[in-house]
Scaffold this motif. Structure first.
Motif, PDB file in Angstrom:
ATOM      1  N   LYS B  34       0.868  -1.205   0.205  1.00  0.00           N
ATOM      2  CA  LYS B  34       0.044  -0.088   0.037  1.00  0.00           C
ATOM      3  C   LYS B  34       0.994   1.388   0.067  1.00  0.00           C
ATOM      4  O   LYS B  34       0.536   2.422   0.548  1.00  0.00           O
ATOM      5  CB  LYS B  34      -1.069   0.035   1.185  1.00  0.00           C
ATOM      6  CG  LYS B  34      -2.156  -1.112   1.356  1.00  0.00           C
ATOM      7  CD  LYS B  34      -2.845  -0.962   2.426  1.00  0.00           C
ATOM      8  CE  LYS B  34      -3.858  -2.253   2.363  1.00  0.00           C
ATOM      9  NZ  LYS B  34      -4.497  -2.301   3.540  1.00  0.00           N
ATOM     10  N   GLN B  35       2.155   0.939  -0.414  1.00  0.00           N
ATOM     11  CA  GLN B  35       3.057   2.325  -0.542  1.00  0.00           C
ATOM     12  C   GLN B  35       3.232   2.947   0.810  1.00  0.00           C
ATOM     13  O   GLN B  35       3.340   4.177   0.602  1.00  0.00           O
ATOM     14  CB  GLN B  35       2.410   3.221  -1.711  1.00  0.00           C
ATOM     15  CG  GLN B  35       2.229   2.799  -3.029  1.00  0.00           C
ATOM     16  CD  GLN B  35       1.999   3.552  -4.010  1.00  0.00           C
ATOM     17  OE1 GLN B  35       1.265   4.811  -3.935  1.00  0.00           O
ATOM     18  NE2 GLN B  35       2.396   3.189  -5.210  1.00  0.00           N
ATOM     19  N   GLY B  36       3.338   2.266   1.689  1.00  0.00           N
ATOM     20  CA  GLY B  36       3.559   2.770   3.132  1.00  0.00           C
ATOM     21  C   GLY B  36       4.873   2.013   3.737  1.00  0.00           C
ATOM     22  O   GLY B  36       5.299   0.886   3.001  1.00  0.00           O
ATOM     23  N   TRP B  37       5.077   2.006   5.038  1.00  0.00           N
ATOM     24  CA  TRP B  37       6.041   1.105   5.546  1.00  0.00           C
ATOM     25  C   TRP B  37       5.419   0.710   6.972  1.00  0.00           C
ATOM     26  O   TRP B  37       4.497   1.207   7.514  1.00  0.00           O
ATOM     27  CB  TRP B  37       7.162   2.176   6.144  1.00  0.00           C
ATOM     28  CG  TRP B  37       7.801   2.776   4.912  1.00  0.00           C
ATOM     29  CD1 TRP B  37       7.729   4.089   4.589  1.00  0.00           C
ATOM     30  CD2 TRP B  37       9.288   2.197   4.138  1.00  0.00           C
ATOM     31  NE1 TRP B  37       8.602   4.424   3.726  1.00  0.00           N
ATOM     32  CE2 TRP B  37       9.518   3.267   3.407  1.00  0.00           C
ATOM     33  CE3 TRP B  37       9.547   1.140   4.008  1.00  0.00           C
ATOM     34  CZ2 TRP B  37      10.319   2.985   2.351  1.00  0.00           C
ATOM     35  CZ3 TRP B  37      10.539   0.938   3.365  1.00  0.00           C
ATOM     36  CH2 TRP B  37      11.243   1.850   2.417  1.00  0.00           C
ATOM     37  N   SER B  38       5.903  -0.619   7.019  1.00  0.00           N
ATOM     38  CA  SER B  38       5.567  -1.509   8.442  1.00  0.00           C
ATOM     39  C   SER B  38       6.780  -1.921   9.075  1.00  0.00           C
ATOM     40  O   SER B  38       7.657  -2.238   8.397  1.00  0.00           O
ATOM     41  CB  SER B  38       4.686  -2.392   8.000  1.00  0.00           C
ATOM     42  OG  SER B  38       4.274  -3.286   9.065  1.00  0.00           O
ATOM     43  N   THR B  39       6.492  -2.066  10.506  1.00  0.00           N
ATOM     44  CA  THR B  39       7.586  -2.542  11.174  1.00  0.00           C
ATOM     45  C   THR B  39       7.641  -4.046  10.984  1.00  0.00           C
ATOM     46  O   THR B  39       8.410  -4.779  11.611  1.00  0.00           O
ATOM     47  CB  THR B  39       7.678  -2.108  12.758  1.00  0.00           C
ATOM     48  OG1 THR B  39       6.565  -2.376  13.133  1.00  0.00           O
ATOM     49  CG2 THR B  39       7.971  -0.692  12.781  1.00  0.00           C
ATOM     50  N   GLU B  40       6.574  -4.797  10.542  1.00  0.00           N
ATOM     51  CA  GLU B  40       6.111  -6.095  10.486  1.00  0.00           C
ATOM     52  C   GLU B  40       6.528  -6.788   9.210  1.00  0.00           C
ATOM     53  O   GLU B  40       6.138  -6.146   8.121  1.00  0.00           O
ATOM     54  CB  GLU B  40       4.644  -6.468  10.743  1.00  0.00           C
ATOM     55  CG  GLU B  40       4.272  -5.893  12.133  1.00  0.00           C
ATOM     56  CD  GLU B  40       4.809  -6.735  13.167  1.00  0.00           C
ATOM     57  OE1 GLU B  40       5.341  -7.746  13.200  1.00  0.00           O
ATOM     58  OE2 GLU B  40       5.355  -5.853  14.365  1.00  0.00           O
ATOM     59  N   LEU B  41       7.644  -7.595   9.112  1.00  0.00           N
ATOM     60  CA  LEU B  41       7.981  -8.212   7.736  1.00  0.00           C
ATOM     61  C   LEU B  41       6.629  -8.831   7.115  1.00  0.00           C
ATOM     62  O   LEU B  41       6.495  -8.798   5.835  1.00  0.00           O
ATOM     63  CB  LEU B  41       9.036  -9.199   8.016  1.00  0.00           C
ATOM     64  CG  LEU B  41       9.314 -10.147   6.887  1.00  0.00           C
ATOM     65  CD1 LEU B  41      10.167  -9.470   6.140  1.00  0.00           C
ATOM     66  CD2 LEU B  41      10.492 -11.220   7.555  1.00  0.00           C
ATOM     67  N   ALA B  42       5.646  -9.451   8.264  1.00  0.00           N
ATOM     68  CA  ALA B  42       4.445  -9.997   7.570  1.00  0.00           C
ATOM     69  C   ALA B  42       3.737  -8.804   6.555  1.00  0.00           C
ATOM     70  O   ALA B  42       3.003  -9.466   5.660  1.00  0.00           O
ATOM     71  CB  ALA B  42       3.695 -10.562   8.664  1.00  0.00           C
ATOM     72  N   ASP B  43       3.847  -7.600   6.702  1.00  0.00           N
ATOM     73  CA  ASP B  43       3.070  -6.774   6.217  1.00  0.00           C
ATOM     74  C   ASP B  43       3.653  -6.488   4.812  1.00  0.00           C
ATOM     75  O   ASP B  43       3.156  -5.502   3.840  1.00  0.00           O
ATOM     76  CB  ASP B  43       2.882  -5.406   6.968  1.00  0.00           C
ATOM     77  CG  ASP B  43       2.256  -5.741   8.059  1.00  0.00           C
ATOM     78  OD1 ASP B  43       1.394  -6.522   8.185  1.00  0.00           O
ATOM     79  OD2 ASP B  43       2.161  -4.874   8.891  1.00  0.00           O
ATOM     80  N   SER B  44       4.899  -7.133   4.713  1.00  0.00           N
ATOM     81  CA  SER B  44       6.102  -6.446   3.494  1.00  0.00           C
ATOM     82  C   SER B  44       5.157  -6.683   2.139  1.00  0.00           C
ATOM     83  O   SER B  44       4.631  -8.029   1.983  1.00  0.00           O
ATOM     84  CB  SER B  44       7.307  -6.812   3.311  1.00  0.00           C
ATOM     85  OG  SER B  44       7.287  -8.527   3.657  1.00  0.00           O
TER      86      SER B  44
END
Lengths: 551, 105
Positions: B34-44
């Protein structure tokens, strides 16, 4: 201790304000990372694997209790409760947030601490002997000269954009504890035949990808001329040092390629051509800096107080005293090294609680002063001998009385792949495992002086090339492997170690080191022959044969 | 582990993600779909070809305010779709240091 003047305080405070503005502009997007990177590096801020890393200078390794307490405060408030003392008299905080860095810097500035020039291609923290001013037989306190050089080189425009980083170390003692021969410039304070104080100047030392031991460029430069002579060296380096290839940009490469004679000639010509540029240090200038160092009002104390005699029956105390307590220039006092190498602990780390407690002990027993050595240990430089038993008990409770100074478990290690974005392999777990293998202090005493140095990559922050045993982490097909060298040393007889055999995988490193130590014990000709002397006498081959015969 | 700072050519041989450090605090983050950043690898966002990797990296690099130093990192896809770091370096970045810190909790 050195007391900053108004100019120093203004400079530090202005830097905090500048950096606060730079961080604000970075976070708003006004500055790109490319634009910001050089600014943050000039304030000791790196980006590592997990977070920003903040490197703070401890000039010539001298700290007040107030300053150490402030490190504890920064560790507790802005980081994760600990800090890491490095091989260049700095402390690093591993988990700091960029948004909070200006506040941390401001808190440090209140006690005269800063992070200027702890990274980037400039003149780094000028380091010295951690026993400066208290070591018996010292020519004079080398920190006076360290401070003069620090003042001259801080924010000096000609030294702010060098081809590469530049490191100076100074010693004034016969035994080199400052590792001057692995620095870009090494200075050894001594007296000439006329009794004049000056420096042997060495140049071109350094480790990393292409290691070199520094060579003497001039046997004697009078103290009054040292700034102009350093400036001449820097001018030659600035003119000829390579800027096209980061791996060939250090002065050691220039010295090697030109040859020491040609390099010395260039420097002498530059020095003469400079003429009088106002850098000659007259007596007043030197004494002005000297006067800003305060020294303890020592008492007249007996060489062997009753407290020490009574404690002699305590085996644990005696073991620690023999290992960690050293002679002081003043009768009745001692220098006490505080090991930051507990069995199973990360070398050089101290918790906020330990830092606060050491600050309290420094106030109680060491005139409020603490030292930091390049071996990643602390020291209390002015402890009355009568106080040693009480100090030992206090340090033992804090986990800071491990009697392993200069022994096999007093390991120098870089942060390695657990923290560092440049690393290829882990350093700290290797060190931890080795301290467990050699945890028996009787065994460590039997082995004697043995320095193990570990680096997680070729940049050599753990000084592996000059470890009696050096361990270098490399990557092979995605796996951690370690090259092992023996016979290196970082003192006045500095030399680079020799590779002992093929690199070994992570799981085998501790076994190989144990085998090397066993081979040494079998081959030394008497118990007093140190590991490094056995290697020097026999060469690498006999040890290689024993270690690799079955591998 | 070869540092991704030395990553010059983009050629992937298996499932990969784009990772970086968050600008304001340096935390490890992963680029999401979704063109953002996440601290969770699962969201990549997972990419499987070099072209996809290049495109994801270009998009991530454009977000200079959000995160610093984006690069492509290998991952392993486990049964059930769980995403795991593809090498030791990324394992350490995702899970933390491998050492006993001896730091008070």
């Amino acid at each position: 201790m050195y007391a900053y003047d108004e100019l120093d305080r203004t400079l530090i405070n202005e830097r905090v304000s500048e950096f606060r503005d730079q961080v604000k502009r970075r976070l708003s997007g006004e500055l790109t990372e490319d634009e910001f990177k050089i600014l943050r590096l000039q304030n000791g801020v790196y980006l590592q694997l997990h977070a920003y890393m903040f490197r703070v200078a401890i000039p010539y390794g001298t700290l007040s209790s107030k300053q150490l307490r402030r490190f504890a405060h920064v560790a507790r408030r802005y980081d994760r409760g600990y800090g890491h003392f490095t091989t260049r008299q700095n402390i690093q905080f591993n988990w700091i947030k960029l948004a909070e860095l200006p506040d941390a810097l401001a808190d440090l500035a209140e006690v005269g601490i800063h992070a200027m020039q702890t990274s980037g291609n400039n003149m780094r923290n000028v380091t010295s002997d951690q026993w400066a001013g208290v070591a018996p037989g010292e020519i004079e306190d080398p920190r006076i000269w360290s401070e003069l050089i620090r003042q001259h080189t801080t924010l000096h425009p000609e030294f702010s954009f060098l081809p590469r980083k530049f490191k100076i170390a100074i010693t004034a003692a016969e035994h080199d504890r400052a590792a001057i021969k692995i620095h870009d410039i090494g200075l050894r304070l001594h007296k000439n035949a006329d009794g004049e104080t000056g420096f042997e100047v060495l140049v071109g030392g350094g480790l990393g990808r292409t290691p070199f031991i520094a060579k003497t460029i001039k046997p004697f430069v009078p103290g009054r001329d040292i700034l102009s002579y350093i400036e001449a060296i820097l001018r030659v380096y600035n003119q000829y040092g390579r800027r096209d290839n980061i791996y060939k940009a250090r002065i050691k490469i220039l010295v090697h390629e030109l040859g020491i004679e040609k390099f010395a000639k260039e420097v002498d010509e530059e020095w003469k051509a400079m003429g009088d540029v106002g850098l000659t240090l007259d007596h007043t200038a030197i004494e002005e800096v000297r006067s800003r160092f305060s020294y303890p009002a020592y008492e007249k104390l007996p060489h062997m107080p009753d407290e020490l005699k009574q404690a002699a029956h305590d085996k644990l105390f005696e073991r620690w005293r023999k290992n960690s307590v050293s002679a002081h220039k003043v009768q009745g006092y001692s220098i006490v090294t505080l090991s930051l190498k507990p069995v199973g602990g990360p070398p050089g780390d101290a918790t906020a609680e330990q830092m606060d407690a050491v600050a309290d002990l420094a106030d109680k027993y060491s005139f409020g002063e603490i030292r930091v050595g390049h071996e990643q240990n602390l020291a209390l430089p002015h402890v009355a001998k009568r106080d040693l038993p009480a100090l030992f008990k206090a340090l033992d409770r804090l986990g800071l009385a491990t009697p392993n100074v200069n022994l096999v478990t007093d390991i120098i290690a870089c942060p390695g792949l657990d923290y560092c974005s440049l690393a290829n392999a882990r350093s700290i777990p290797i060190a931890q495992e080795l301290t467990r293998r050699f945890a028996n202090h009787d065994t460590a005493d039997l082995i004697g002086r043995l320095h193990i140095n570990i680096s997680g990559c070729i940049n050599a922050c753990g000084h592996h090339h000059v470890g009696h045993i050096g361990i270098l982490g490399v990557e092979k097909n995605g796996e951690e492997f370690y090259q092992i060298t023996i016979g290196g040393r970082a003192d006045e007889n500095a030399q680079l170690g020799t590779l002992i055999g093929p690199a070994v995988p992570y799981a085998e490193v501790a076994d190989v080191i144990e085998d090397i130590v066993e081979a040494y014990l079998a081959l030394r000709d008497r118990p007093e022959e140190l590991f490094v002397d056995t290697v020097k006498r026999l060469g690498v081959e006999p040890i290689r044969e024993r270690v690799y015969a079955t591998r | 582990m070869t540092s991704p700072l030395e990553q010059k050519k983009i050629r992937i041989t298996g499932p990969s993600v784009v990772t970086a450090n968050r600008t304001w605090d340096g935390a490890v983050v992963y680029r999401t779909a979704k063109q953002g950043w996440s601290t969770e690898l699962a969201d990549s966002a997972i990419v499987n070809t070099s072209d996809e990797a290049r495109a994801l990296l270009a998009e991530a690099t454009a977000d200079d305010v959000g995160a610093v130093g984006p690069y492509i990192a290998p991952v392993e896809l486990k049964d059930g779709g769980k995403v795991k770091p593809g090498n030791l370096r990324e394992h350490i970045r995702a899970k933390g240091v491998t050492i006993d810190l001896q730091v008070p909790a």
